[in-house]
Design a protein around this motif. Sequence first.
Motif, PDB file in Angstrom:
ATOM      1  N   THR A 130       0.829  -1.207   0.000  1.00 34.06           N
ATOM      2  CA  THR A 130       0.000   0.000   0.000  1.00 34.06           C
ATOM      3  C   THR A 130       0.862   1.255   0.000  1.00 34.06           C
ATOM      4  N   THR A 131       1.965   1.206   0.750  1.00 33.49           N
ATOM      5  CA  THR A 131       2.890   2.342   0.786  1.00 33.49           C
ATOM      6  C   THR A 131       3.508   2.577  -0.583  1.00 33.49           C
ATOM      7  N   ALA A 132       3.843   1.507  -1.299  1.00 36.19           N
ATOM      8  CA  ALA A 132       4.407   1.644  -2.645  1.00 36.19           C
ATOM      9  C   ALA A 132       3.421   2.331  -3.572  1.00 36.19           C
ATOM     10  N   GLU A 133       2.152   1.988  -3.444  1.00 36.23           N
ATOM     11  CA  GLU A 133       1.130   2.638  -4.270  1.00 36.23           C
ATOM     12  C   GLU A 133       1.036   4.127  -3.937  1.00 36.23           C
ATOM     13  N   ALA A 134       1.159   4.452  -2.636  1.00 38.99           N
ATOM     14  CA  ALA A 134       1.116   5.858  -2.227  1.00 38.99           C
ATOM     15  C   ALA A 134       2.332   6.620  -2.743  1.00 38.99           C
ATOM     16  N   MET A 135       3.482   5.939  -2.818  1.00 36.00           N
ATOM     17  CA  MET A 135       4.675   6.586  -3.348  1.00 36.00           C
ATOM     18  C   MET A 135       4.444   7.063  -4.766  1.00 36.00           C
ATOM     19  N   THR A 136       3.824   6.230  -5.563  1.00 34.87           N
ATOM     20  CA  THR A 136       3.543   6.583  -6.954  1.00 34.87           C
ATOM     21  C   THR A 136       2.490   7.683  -7.029  1.00 34.87           C
ATOM     22  N   ARG A 137       1.437   7.534  -6.257  1.00 34.33           N
ATOM     23  CA  ARG A 137       0.305   8.457  -6.327  1.00 34.33           C
ATOM     24  C   ARG A 137       0.644   9.827  -5.743  1.00 34.33           C
ATOM     25  N   GLU A 138       1.406   9.849  -4.638  1.00 33.81           N
ATOM     26  CA  GLU A 138       1.670  11.096  -3.921  1.00 33.81           C
ATOM     27  C   GLU A 138       3.117  11.554  -4.041  1.00 33.81           C
ATOM     28  N   ALA A 163      11.597  -3.647   1.214  1.00 36.01           N
ATOM     29  CA  ALA A 163      12.069  -2.445   0.537  1.00 36.01           C
ATOM     30  C   ALA A 163      12.198  -2.663  -0.967  1.00 36.01           C
ATOM     31  N   PHE A 164      12.609  -3.849  -1.361  1.00 29.56           N
ATOM     32  CA  PHE A 164      12.884  -4.139  -2.765  1.00 29.56           C
ATOM     33  C   PHE A 164      11.585  -4.377  -3.537  1.00 29.56           C
ATOM     34  N   TYR A 165      10.628  -5.039  -2.906  1.00 26.23           N
ATOM     35  CA  TYR A 165       9.313  -5.166  -3.520  1.00 26.23           C
ATOM     36  C   TYR A 165       8.672  -3.786  -3.697  1.00 26.23           C
ATOM     37  N   ALA A 166       8.835  -2.920  -2.678  1.00 25.45           N
ATOM     38  CA  ALA A 166       8.238  -1.582  -2.751  1.00 25.45           C
ATOM     39  C   ALA A 166       8.858  -0.777  -3.888  1.00 25.45           C
ATOM     40  N   ALA A 167      10.182  -0.848  -4.040  1.00 20.57           N
ATOM     41  CA  ALA A 167      10.857  -0.083  -5.094  1.00 20.57           C
ATOM     42  C   ALA A 167      10.409  -0.538  -6.477  1.00 20.57           C
ATOM     43  N   ILE A 168      10.304  -1.855  -6.656  1.00 19.76           N
ATOM     44  CA  ILE A 168       9.883  -2.375  -7.956  1.00 19.76           C
ATOM     45  C   ILE A 168       8.426  -2.032  -8.225  1.00 19.76           C
ATOM     46  N   ALA A 169       7.575  -2.169  -7.205  1.00 22.67           N
ATOM     47  CA  ALA A 169       6.150  -1.865  -7.383  1.00 22.67           C
ATOM     48  C   ALA A 169       5.933  -0.399  -7.714  1.00 22.67           C
ATOM     49  N   ALA A 170       6.748   0.487  -7.115  1.00 23.50           N
ATOM     50  CA  ALA A 170       6.610   1.925  -7.358  1.00 23.50           C
ATOM     51  C   ALA A 170       7.460   2.401  -8.530  1.00 23.50           C
TER      52      ALA A 170
END
Length: 238
Positions: A130-138, A163-170
């Motif tokens: 969810t945080t990764a999605e927010a990184m992209t959106r916000e 951290a690595f999943y978040a970076a790739i997702a965003a």
Amino acid sequence: MRFLRALLAWLSVPVLCLLGLFLCLARPFNPDNTRILGWAIAHTGRCLLGLERPLDGYDNMPLNRPTVIIANHQHNDDLFLMGDLLPPRTVAIGKASLRWIPFFGQVFWLGGNVLIDRKRSSRAVAVIQTTAEAMTRERKSLWIFPEGTRSHGENLQPFKKGAFYAAIAANTPITMVCAEAYRSEARGRLGRRRPVRLRVLPPVETRDLSSDDVPELMARCHREMSQAIHEMGTGEWA
């Protein structure tokens, strides 16, 4: 003298957090709240500890686009070493128990940071997603200690995957912050802390990567950070 320095440094944290609480209440969940408070805590703490922090490579830190920042975590004193390195609109991942620390926990939450329960791994992964999605959106950046716990100045520990999943997702780069190995009790003259060197490595792009690439990405970042920490410990300074 060294005990007094450490006592004053850590007493300054709740005082500054109490002051920061007013800022957070005035603009709750603003991602720049953490950056402002982190700057104040780090500079005050280093001044009281008599701690110098030579810094190399900060020009590698992306300031105009989101990034996932990973750093090695050795002691609680990392707060004084790294608290002022957050780029604009950066939130951090912290363990859920932080919420119970007076003033600090409240401003951490009101700063828009993310609290996760590592004992509930499935829930933690969902929060990071969810945080990764927010990184992209916000257009936020994210700060994570990928080891998940303190190393107490020992070798870099294995990384967790979040951290690595978040970076790739965003679809954001990973930026590595490395602190040389240090002992929190090491003192020089008049109780001043010995200098601790930091180095920011060039970002690792995640463009065109998928979740299948996470193990290789983790291994690369762990290898590059380990090398940088070793070089600083042997006196090699770029």
